[in-house]
Scaffold this motif. Structure first.
Motif, PDB file in Angstrom:
ATOM      1  N   SER A 203       4.679  19.646   8.015  1.00 22.53           N
ATOM      2  CA  SER A 203       5.677  19.864   9.084  1.00 22.53           C
ATOM      3  C   SER A 203       6.876  20.804   8.963  1.00 22.53           C
ATOM      4  O   SER A 203       7.385  21.362   9.784  1.00 22.53           O
ATOM      5  N   ALA A 204       7.010  21.074   7.722  1.00 23.45           N
ATOM      6  CA  ALA A 204       8.250  22.109   7.377  1.00 23.45           C
ATOM      7  C   ALA A 204       7.538  23.560   7.602  1.00 23.45           C
ATOM      8  O   ALA A 204       8.417  24.554   7.506  1.00 23.45           O
ATOM      9  N   VAL A 205       6.305  23.683   7.677  1.00 25.64           N
ATOM     10  CA  VAL A 205       5.657  25.004   7.532  1.00 25.64           C
ATOM     11  C   VAL A 205       4.726  24.915   8.742  1.00 25.64           C
ATOM     12  O   VAL A 205       3.327  25.094   8.340  1.00 25.64           O
ATOM     13  N   PRO A 206       4.975  24.979  10.208  1.00 26.03           N
ATOM     14  CA  PRO A 206       3.934  24.534  11.067  1.00 26.03           C
ATOM     15  C   PRO A 206       3.064  25.875  11.580  1.00 26.03           C
ATOM     16  O   PRO A 206       1.947  25.692  11.821  1.00 26.03           O
ATOM     17  N   ASN A 207       3.383  27.292  11.005  1.00 26.32           N
ATOM     18  CA  ASN A 207       2.570  28.213  11.221  1.00 26.32           C
ATOM     19  C   ASN A 207       1.295  28.089  10.245  1.00 26.32           C
ATOM     20  O   ASN A 207       0.195  28.497  10.639  1.00 26.32           O
ATOM     21  N   ILE A 208       1.539  27.564   8.896  1.00 33.34           N
ATOM     22  CA  ILE A 208       0.570  27.362   7.844  1.00 33.34           C
ATOM     23  C   ILE A 208      -0.468  26.182   8.662  1.00 33.34           C
ATOM     24  O   ILE A 208      -1.748  26.668   8.487  1.00 33.34           O
ATOM     25  N   LYS A 209       0.283  25.126   9.278  1.00 33.27           N
ATOM     26  CA  LYS A 209      -0.661  24.057   9.490  1.00 33.27           C
ATOM     27  C   LYS A 209      -1.600  24.649  10.629  1.00 33.27           C
ATOM     28  O   LYS A 209      -2.757  24.202  10.559  1.00 33.27           O
ATOM     29  N   SER A 210      -0.886  25.419  11.653  1.00 30.85           N
ATOM     30  CA  SER A 210      -1.819  25.828  13.046  1.00 30.85           C
ATOM     31  C   SER A 210      -2.999  26.794  12.301  1.00 30.85           C
ATOM     32  O   SER A 210      -4.113  26.565  12.813  1.00 30.85           O
ATOM     33  N   TRP A 211      -2.524  27.793  11.408  1.00 31.05           N
ATOM     34  CA  TRP A 211      -3.319  28.847  11.043  1.00 31.05           C
ATOM     35  C   TRP A 211      -4.624  28.144  10.067  1.00 31.05           C
ATOM     36  O   TRP A 211      -5.655  28.313  10.068  1.00 31.05           O
ATOM     37  N   LEU A 212      -4.074  27.087   9.082  1.00 29.68           N
ATOM     38  CA  LEU A 212      -5.123  26.720   8.202  1.00 29.68           C
ATOM     39  C   LEU A 212      -5.945  25.585   9.248  1.00 29.68           C
ATOM     40  O   LEU A 212      -7.340  25.716   8.655  1.00 29.68           O
ATOM     41  N   THR A 213      -5.425  25.077  10.162  1.00 30.57           N
ATOM     42  CA  THR A 213      -6.580  24.103  10.910  1.00 30.57           C
ATOM     43  C   THR A 213      -7.347  25.035  11.796  1.00 30.57           C
ATOM     44  O   THR A 213      -8.688  24.964  11.693  1.00 30.57           O
ATOM     45  N   ARG A 214      -6.968  26.217  12.104  1.00 31.08           N
ATOM     46  CA  ARG A 214      -7.761  27.344  12.820  1.00 31.08           C
ATOM     47  C   ARG A 214      -8.836  27.827  11.891  1.00 31.08           C
ATOM     48  O   ARG A 214     -10.238  27.859  12.111  1.00 31.08           O
ATOM     49  N   CYS A 215      -8.430  27.935  10.627  1.00 33.31           N
ATOM     50  CA  CYS A 215      -9.380  28.627   9.762  1.00 33.31           C
ATOM     51  C   CYS A 215     -10.450  27.595   9.219  1.00 33.31           C
ATOM     52  O   CYS A 215     -11.773  27.759   9.412  1.00 33.31           O
ATOM     53  N   LEU A 216     -10.001  26.254   9.088  1.00 35.91           N
ATOM     54  CA  LEU A 216     -11.043  25.371   8.800  1.00 35.91           C
ATOM     55  C   LEU A 216     -11.751  24.679   9.697  1.00 35.91           C
ATOM     56  O   LEU A 216     -12.896  24.134   9.453  1.00 35.91           O
ATOM     57  N   GLU A 217     -11.509  25.293  10.997  1.00 38.92           N
ATOM     58  CA  GLU A 217     -12.397  24.779  11.942  1.00 38.92           C
ATOM     59  C   GLU A 217     -13.431  25.783  12.507  1.00 38.92           C
ATOM     60  O   GLU A 217     -14.133  25.529  13.250  1.00 38.92           O
ATOM     61  N   ARG A 218     -13.623  26.847  11.668  1.00 37.78           N
ATOM     62  CA  ARG A 218     -14.559  27.585  11.878  1.00 37.78           C
ATOM     63  C   ARG A 218     -15.854  27.085  11.566  1.00 37.78           C
ATOM     64  O   ARG A 218     -15.926  26.242  10.696  1.00 37.78           O
ATOM     65  N   PRO A 219     -16.846  27.203  12.375  1.00 37.44           N
ATOM     66  CA  PRO A 219     -18.093  26.741  12.179  1.00 37.44           C
ATOM     67  C   PRO A 219     -18.571  26.932  10.693  1.00 37.44           C
ATOM     68  O   PRO A 219     -19.117  25.931  10.139  1.00 37.44           O
ATOM     69  N   ALA A 220     -18.384  27.746  10.116  1.00 39.67           N
ATOM     70  CA  ALA A 220     -19.108  28.289   8.603  1.00 39.67           C
ATOM     71  C   ALA A 220     -18.069  27.300   7.643  1.00 39.67           C
ATOM     72  O   ALA A 220     -18.548  26.905   6.595  1.00 39.67           O
ATOM     73  N   ALA A 221     -16.818  27.109   7.934  1.00 37.54           N
ATOM     74  CA  ALA A 221     -15.801  26.419   7.154  1.00 37.54           C
ATOM     75  C   ALA A 221     -16.133  24.850   7.274  1.00 37.54           C
ATOM     76  O   ALA A 221     -16.247  24.229   6.311  1.00 37.54           O
ATOM     77  N   ARG A 222     -16.664  24.437   8.559  1.00 33.14           N
ATOM     78  CA  ARG A 222     -16.884  23.138   8.652  1.00 33.14           C
ATOM     79  C   ARG A 222     -17.902  22.947   7.884  1.00 33.14           C
ATOM     80  O   ARG A 222     -18.324  21.813   7.268  1.00 33.14           O
ATOM     81  N   GLU A 223     -19.044  23.781   8.051  1.00 27.18           N
ATOM     82  CA  GLU A 223     -20.368  23.534   7.032  1.00 27.18           C
ATOM     83  C   GLU A 223     -20.079  23.231   5.846  1.00 27.18           C
ATOM     84  O   GLU A 223     -20.608  22.536   4.777  1.00 27.18           O
ATOM     85  N   ALA A 224     -19.142  24.285   5.472  1.00 27.64           N
ATOM     86  CA  ALA A 224     -19.082  24.269   3.765  1.00 27.64           C
ATOM     87  C   ALA A 224     -18.218  23.076   3.399  1.00 27.64           C
ATOM     88  O   ALA A 224     -18.238  22.402   2.243  1.00 27.64           O
ATOM     89  N   LEU A 225     -17.196  22.537   4.191  1.00 26.26           N
ATOM     90  CA  LEU A 225     -16.306  21.800   3.939  1.00 26.26           C
ATOM     91  C   LEU A 225     -17.097  20.069   3.932  1.00 26.26           C
ATOM     92  O   LEU A 225     -16.737  19.352   3.244  1.00 26.26           O
ATOM     93  N   ALA A 226     -18.112  20.312   4.801  1.00 22.94           N
ATOM     94  CA  ALA A 226     -19.059  18.999   4.910  1.00 22.94           C
ATOM     95  C   ALA A 226     -19.553  19.043   3.596  1.00 22.94           C
ATOM     96  O   ALA A 226     -19.631  17.798   2.944  1.00 22.94           O
ATOM     97  N   LEU A 227     -20.071  20.020   2.901  1.00 23.82           N
ATOM     98  CA  LEU A 227     -20.879  19.864   1.568  1.00 23.82           C
ATOM     99  C   LEU A 227     -19.899  19.571   0.446  1.00 23.82           C
ATOM    100  O   LEU A 227     -20.161  18.762  -0.301  1.00 23.82           O
ATOM    101  N   LYS A 228     -18.666  19.864   0.564  1.00 27.21           N
ATOM    102  CA  LYS A 228     -17.564  19.684  -0.255  1.00 27.21           C
ATOM    103  C   LYS A 228     -17.228  18.245  -0.269  1.00 27.21           C
ATOM    104  O   LYS A 228     -16.916  17.565  -1.230  1.00 27.21           O
TER     105      LYS A 228
END
Ligand SMILES: N[C@@H](CCC(=O)N[C@@H](CS)C(=O)NCC(=O)O)C(=O)O
Length: 224
Positions: A178-203
């Motif tokens: 919450s102290a770094v809201p721009n990181i939070k929204s950017w990281l969420t955007r990056c990790l919601e990309r289809p390729a990221a979701r696929e790799a995160l599921a493996l992880k």
């Protein structure tokens, strides 16, 4: 048989290489070998990566270790001008953010995630976890300020610079950001990309299947 082989179970930094391969839509073979004597430190794998660590790749006989060198290599080879920037300045900024991720935040996020999430609750060290958060506070402010000006690290588009930093701090998605809201929204955007979701599921699958003694070994070997 695909020319590209990615070695390393997805729980490790191999996640970074897998995410990039998925972004690029590459045909590859994933060899989910483990850390340690039965995996990366076995003679057959030490002959490919003498560091005995994960990940490494074999791209049609070209062997490369270091997770972020791998993502940069794959992006440049397959996606020049898109995921890999075309201009000298944007390339330099990519190196800047990549080096920054490795030197400023990689270890801190790892220590935090072990002592906040991954080790069995009774074995987590609150002092290490809190110290990691203290170490991360200043670099996270720097990243947050950079992301206040633009959607992604090089401007309006997602590139390998974002992938490298987001992959290194991916486990920070479970932190209070919450102290770094721009990181939070950017990281969420990056990790919601289809390729990221696929790799995160493996992880996530690999995380869930990792016995506590391996997590303990990771903390011990890497002095985390
Ligand atoms: N800087 C290296 C670090 C590699 C690394 O430390 N990998 C860990 C897994 S994430 C490992 O293999 N640890 C086991 C060991 O050192 O034996 C990279 O980014 O590839």
């Amino acid at each position: 048989m695909p020319a590209l082989r990615i070695y390393g179970i997805a729980r490790t930094r191999a996640f970074r290489a897998l995410w990039m391969a998925m972004e690029l839509g590459l045909d590859y073979e994933h060899l989910p070998i483990e850390i340690g004597a039965a995996g990366a430190r076995a003679p057959e794998f030490l002959s490919l990566n003498p560091n005995g660590r994960l990940p490494f790749i074999d791209d049609d006989g070209f062997v490369l270790f270091e997770s972020l060198a791998i993502t940069l290599y794959l992006a440049k080879k397959h996606s020049n001008g898109q995921l890999y920037p075309a201009s000298l300045e944007d390339e330099a900024k990519t190196w800047q953010w990549t080096s920054w991720a490795l030197t400023e935040v990689d270890r801190g996020v790892n220590i935090w995630s072990l002592h906040a999430v991954r080790l069995p609750a009774a074995e987590r060290d609150a002092a290490k976890r809190d110290e990691a958060l203290r170490v991360l506070a200043a670099p996270f402010k720097v990243l947050d300020a950079a992301l206040a000006r633009q959607s992604y690290l090089l401007g309006g588009d997602f590139t390998v610079a974002d992938l490298n930093v987001a992959a290194v701090i991916s486990r920070a998605i479970d932190m209070d950001l919450s102290a770094v809201p721009n990181i939070k929204s950017w990281l969420t955007r990056c990790l919601e990309r289809p390729a990221a979701r696929e790799a995160l599921a493996l992880k996530a699958k690999a995380d869930n299947e990792t016995p506590a003694e391996v997590t303990r070994r990771i903390a011990k070997i890497n002095r985390l």
